[in-house]
Write a protein that holds these residues in place. Structure first.
Motif, PDB file in Angstrom:
ATOM      1  N   VAL A  72       0.831  -1.203   0.000  1.00 57.88           N
ATOM      2  CA  VAL A  72       0.000   0.000   0.000  1.00 57.88           C
ATOM      3  C   VAL A  72       0.869   1.258   0.000  1.00 57.88           C
ATOM      4  N   ILE A  73       1.952   1.238   0.789  1.00 50.63           N
ATOM      5  CA  ILE A  73       2.851   2.399   0.832  1.00 50.63           C
ATOM      6  C   ILE A  73       3.505   2.624  -0.527  1.00 50.63           C
ATOM      7  N   ALA A  74       3.978   1.538  -1.142  1.00 47.55           N
ATOM      8  CA  ALA A  74       4.639   1.661  -2.449  1.00 47.55           C
ATOM      9  C   ALA A  74       3.663   2.161  -3.498  1.00 47.55           C
ATOM     10  N   ARG A  75       2.464   1.609  -3.506  1.00 45.25           N
ATOM     11  CA  ARG A  75       1.453   2.046  -4.474  1.00 45.25           C
ATOM     12  C   ARG A  75       1.087   3.506  -4.246  1.00 45.25           C
ATOM     13  N   SER A  76       0.955   3.909  -2.985  1.00 50.47           N
ATOM     14  CA  SER A  76       0.601   5.289  -2.656  1.00 50.47           C
ATOM     15  C   SER A  76       1.698   6.250  -3.081  1.00 50.47           C
ATOM     16  N   SER A 158       4.605  11.570 -15.584  1.00 51.02           N
ATOM     17  CA  SER A 158       3.447  11.413 -14.708  1.00 51.02           C
ATOM     18  C   SER A 158       2.540  10.296 -15.215  1.00 51.02           C
ATOM     19  N   GLY A 159       2.337  10.240 -16.537  1.00 53.51           N
ATOM     20  CA  GLY A 159       1.515   9.179 -17.112  1.00 53.51           C
ATOM     21  C   GLY A 159       2.112   7.803 -16.877  1.00 53.51           C
ATOM     22  N   ALA A 160       3.445   7.690 -16.972  1.00 46.50           N
ATOM     23  CA  ALA A 160       4.113   6.408 -16.737  1.00 46.50           C
ATOM     24  C   ALA A 160       3.953   5.968 -15.280  1.00 46.50           C
ATOM     25  N   LEU A 161       4.144   6.914 -14.343  1.00 45.26           N
ATOM     26  CA  LEU A 161       3.970   6.584 -12.935  1.00 45.26           C
ATOM     27  C   LEU A 161       2.515   6.247 -12.622  1.00 45.26           C
ATOM     28  N   TYR A 162       1.603   6.970 -13.255  1.00 42.72           N
ATOM     29  CA  TYR A 162       0.174   6.711 -13.071  1.00 42.72           C
ATOM     30  C   TYR A 162      -0.163   5.295 -13.513  1.00 42.72           C
ATOM     31  N   ALA A 163       0.417   4.873 -14.647  1.00 44.67           N
ATOM     32  CA  ALA A 163       0.195   3.515 -15.145  1.00 44.67           C
ATOM     33  C   ALA A 163       0.747   2.479 -14.173  1.00 44.67           C
ATOM     34  N   MET A 164       1.945   2.745 -13.638  1.00 46.95           N
ATOM     35  CA  MET A 164       2.535   1.820 -12.673  1.00 46.95           C
ATOM     36  C   MET A 164       1.666   1.711 -11.423  1.00 46.95           C
ATOM     37  N   GLY A 165       1.121   2.829 -10.981  1.00 44.78           N
ATOM     38  CA  GLY A 165       0.240   2.807  -9.823  1.00 44.78           C
ATOM     39  C   GLY A 165      -1.032   2.024 -10.089  1.00 44.78           C
ATOM     40  N   ASN A 166      -1.559   2.131 -11.304  1.00 38.58           N
ATOM     41  CA  ASN A 166      -2.757   1.380 -11.655  1.00 38.58           C
ATOM     42  C   ASN A 166      -2.491  -0.124 -11.643  1.00 38.58           C
ATOM     43  N   ILE A 167      -1.341  -0.520 -12.170  1.00 43.40           N
ATOM     44  CA  ILE A 167      -0.965  -1.928 -12.151  1.00 43.40           C
ATOM     45  C   ILE A 167      -0.783  -2.405 -10.714  1.00 43.40           C
ATOM     46  N   ALA A 168      -0.147  -1.564  -9.889  1.00 48.52           N
ATOM     47  CA  ALA A 168       0.078  -1.917  -8.487  1.00 48.52           C
ATOM     48  C   ALA A 168      -1.243  -2.088  -7.739  1.00 48.52           C
ATOM     49  N   THR A 169      -2.265  -1.301  -8.101  1.00 46.94           N
ATOM     50  CA  THR A 169      -3.568  -1.420  -7.452  1.00 46.94           C
ATOM     51  C   THR A 169      -4.100  -2.834  -7.573  1.00 46.94           C
ATOM     52  N   GLN A 170      -3.940  -3.434  -8.749  1.00 47.27           N
ATOM     53  CA  GLN A 170      -4.456  -4.784  -8.969  1.00 47.27           C
ATOM     54  C   GLN A 170      -3.490  -5.861  -8.504  1.00 47.27           C
ATOM     55  N   CYS A 173      -2.211  -4.843  -4.506  1.00 51.55           N
ATOM     56  CA  CYS A 173      -3.202  -4.505  -3.481  1.00 51.55           C
ATOM     57  C   CYS A 173      -4.543  -5.198  -3.708  1.00 51.55           C
ATOM     58  N   ALA A 174      -4.523  -6.331  -4.415  1.00 56.51           N
ATOM     59  CA  ALA A 174      -5.776  -7.012  -4.729  1.00 56.51           C
ATOM     60  C   ALA A 174      -6.514  -7.475  -3.480  1.00 56.51           C
ATOM     61  N   GLY A 175      -5.784  -7.825  -2.424  1.00 60.86           N
ATOM     62  CA  GLY A 175      -6.418  -8.300  -1.201  1.00 60.86           C
ATOM     63  C   GLY A 175      -6.788  -7.214  -0.219  1.00 60.86           C
ATOM     64  N   GLU A 176      -6.470  -5.966  -0.553  1.00 57.07           N
ATOM     65  CA  GLU A 176      -6.771  -4.847   0.344  1.00 57.07           C
ATOM     66  C   GLU A 176      -8.169  -4.306   0.066  1.00 57.07           C
ATOM     67  N   THR A 177      -8.780  -3.721   1.083  1.00 59.15           N
ATOM     68  CA  THR A 177     -10.064  -3.069   0.877  1.00 59.15           C
ATOM     69  C   THR A 177      -9.845  -1.734   0.167  1.00 59.15           C
ATOM     70  N   ALA A 178     -10.886  -1.263  -0.514  1.00 59.81           N
ATOM     71  CA  ALA A 178     -10.789   0.011  -1.228  1.00 59.81           C
ATOM     72  C   ALA A 178     -10.469   1.151  -0.266  1.00 59.81           C
ATOM     73  N   GLU A 179     -11.085   1.113   0.924  1.00 53.85           N
ATOM     74  CA  GLU A 179     -10.856   2.213   1.870  1.00 53.85           C
ATOM     75  C   GLU A 179      -9.412   2.221   2.380  1.00 53.85           C
ATOM     76  N   THR A 180      -8.775   1.062   2.482  1.00 52.46           N
ATOM     77  CA  THR A 180      -7.380   1.012   2.903  1.00 52.46           C
ATOM     78  C   THR A 180      -6.473   1.645   1.860  1.00 52.46           C
ATOM     79  N   GLN A 249      -9.586  -3.234  -9.098  1.00 51.35           N
ATOM     80  CA  GLN A 249      -9.571  -4.524  -8.424  1.00 51.35           C
ATOM     81  C   GLN A 249     -10.538  -5.514  -9.072  1.00 51.35           C
ATOM     82  N   MET A 250     -11.486  -5.008  -9.845  1.00 51.58           N
ATOM     83  CA  MET A 250     -12.496  -5.876 -10.434  1.00 51.58           C
ATOM     84  C   MET A 250     -12.138  -6.378 -11.819  1.00 51.58           C
ATOM     85  N   ALA A 251     -11.337  -5.608 -12.580  1.00 53.20           N
ATOM     86  CA  ALA A 251     -11.147  -5.949 -13.985  1.00 53.20           C
ATOM     87  C   ALA A 251      -9.703  -5.757 -14.417  1.00 53.20           C
ATOM     88  N   GLU A 252      -9.407  -6.240 -15.606  1.00 48.92           N
ATOM     89  CA  GLU A 252      -8.077  -6.153 -16.191  1.00 48.92           C
ATOM     90  C   GLU A 252      -7.621  -4.703 -16.304  1.00 48.92           C
TER      91      GLU A 252
END
Length: 311
Positions: A72-76, A158-170, A173-180, A249-252
């Protein structure tokens, strides 16, 4: 470990809510920027968002502590840095150019997933991303392609980092709750905001009046208008970013990243309703291309497999 179906339609609905809410609240950043700075805005918004999250967590019994704090810290950190670069670039680049750079993210999603995770790239995915990006350029206008300088690379970074963050979300952080995940994102931006305020308090810069001083402005006494619209930003961002996280977390990732293009017509609609801003005909053509890209990418593939949920 259980399998979660690739719920593309549900993910699109979540992105649509996200885009509608964020597009509305972001239209009022111009109002916020008149009275305070970027860093104070992030710090204040985080404090308000945490207060709202705490009330919701207590009343609904939510647990905000992450199962994998490092993930979560890395993704954030990745997503927070992307947003700092994005807003920072607005200080010296046209909005159209900055936004066009950020929306290269779907291209980077395909690239990173292919070369970091070995995921194959389908021709239809490339086609949808290219169509969607062409639509973005039309919506933003010809000026989005001008000014190819070193500074112009910042939005692309910024777009490249944004993409990396999106990948990290899935993937992270797939097992984390959205609020976390949302709490981690706001927490990181709050840390950045406090650091920026401290630096500008210790080493103040010459600050232009009004929105032009948004980036350079250090801590100031907040006005009522600043506090109100920052609160609206905090509440709206909690809802919007929560829907954003659920979508990833729901889709590709490569599918959801194309859905994000819907924030551009949503912003244009709110701009028209709130400020009377209108778009040229080629911008509407661009929106049609963006919609077409979403339709193409949302079509199920015969070889589509479920995404493993890391519960």
């Amino acid at each position: 470990m259980s399998d979660t179906p690739n719920r593309t339609l549900a993910a699109f609905g979540a992105v649509l809510v996200y885009a509608s809410v964020i597009a509305f609240t972001d239209n009022y950043v111009r109002v916020i920027a008149r009275d305070a700075g970027l860093w104070q805005f992030h710090a204040t918004r985080t404090a308000m968002a945490f207060a709202i999250l705490a009330l919701v967590a207590v009343s609904m019994g939510l647990k905000l502590w992450p199962k994998r704090p490092w993930a979560v810290i890395a993704r954030s950190a990745i997503h927070g840095t992307a947003m700092l670069i994005y807003f920072g670039a607005l200080a010296f680049l046209p909005v159209a150019q900055v936004a066009a750079g950020l929306f290269t993210a779907p291209l980077f999603v395909l690239f990173f997933q292919r070369y970091l995770y070995g995921q194959p790239i389908r021709g239809v995915q490339i086609l949808a991303v290219l169509i969607g990006f062409a639509g973005v350029v039309l919506v933003l206008g010809p000026e989005a392609l001008s000014g190819a300088t070193l500074a112009a690379l910042l939005p692309v970074i910024s777009g490249a980092l944004y993409a990396m963050g999106n990948i990290a979300t899935q993937r992270w952080c797939a097992g984390e709750t959205a609020e976390t995940v949302v709490a981690g994102f706001f927490g990181m931006l709050g840390v950045y905001g406090l650091l920026g305020m401290a630096v500008l308090w210790a080493f103040p810069l010459a600050v232009p009046e009004g929105p032009d001083g948004f980036l350079q402005r250090g801590p100031v006494w907040p006005t009522g208008e600043f506090l109100w619209w920052t609160f609206v930003q905090a509440a709206g961002s909690l809802v919007g970013v929560g829907m954003f996280v659920k979508a990833y977390q729901m889709a590709e990732v490569s599918r959801v990243s194309v859905f994000e293009y819907v924030i551009l017509p949503a912003s244009a609609l709110w701009g028209f309703l709130l400020w009377g801003e209108s778009l040229a005909w080629f911008a509407w053509v661009g929106m049609a291309l963006i919609a077409l890209a979403g339709i193409i990418i949302a079509r199920p593939q015969r070889d589509q497999v479920p995404i493993a949920s890391r519960q």
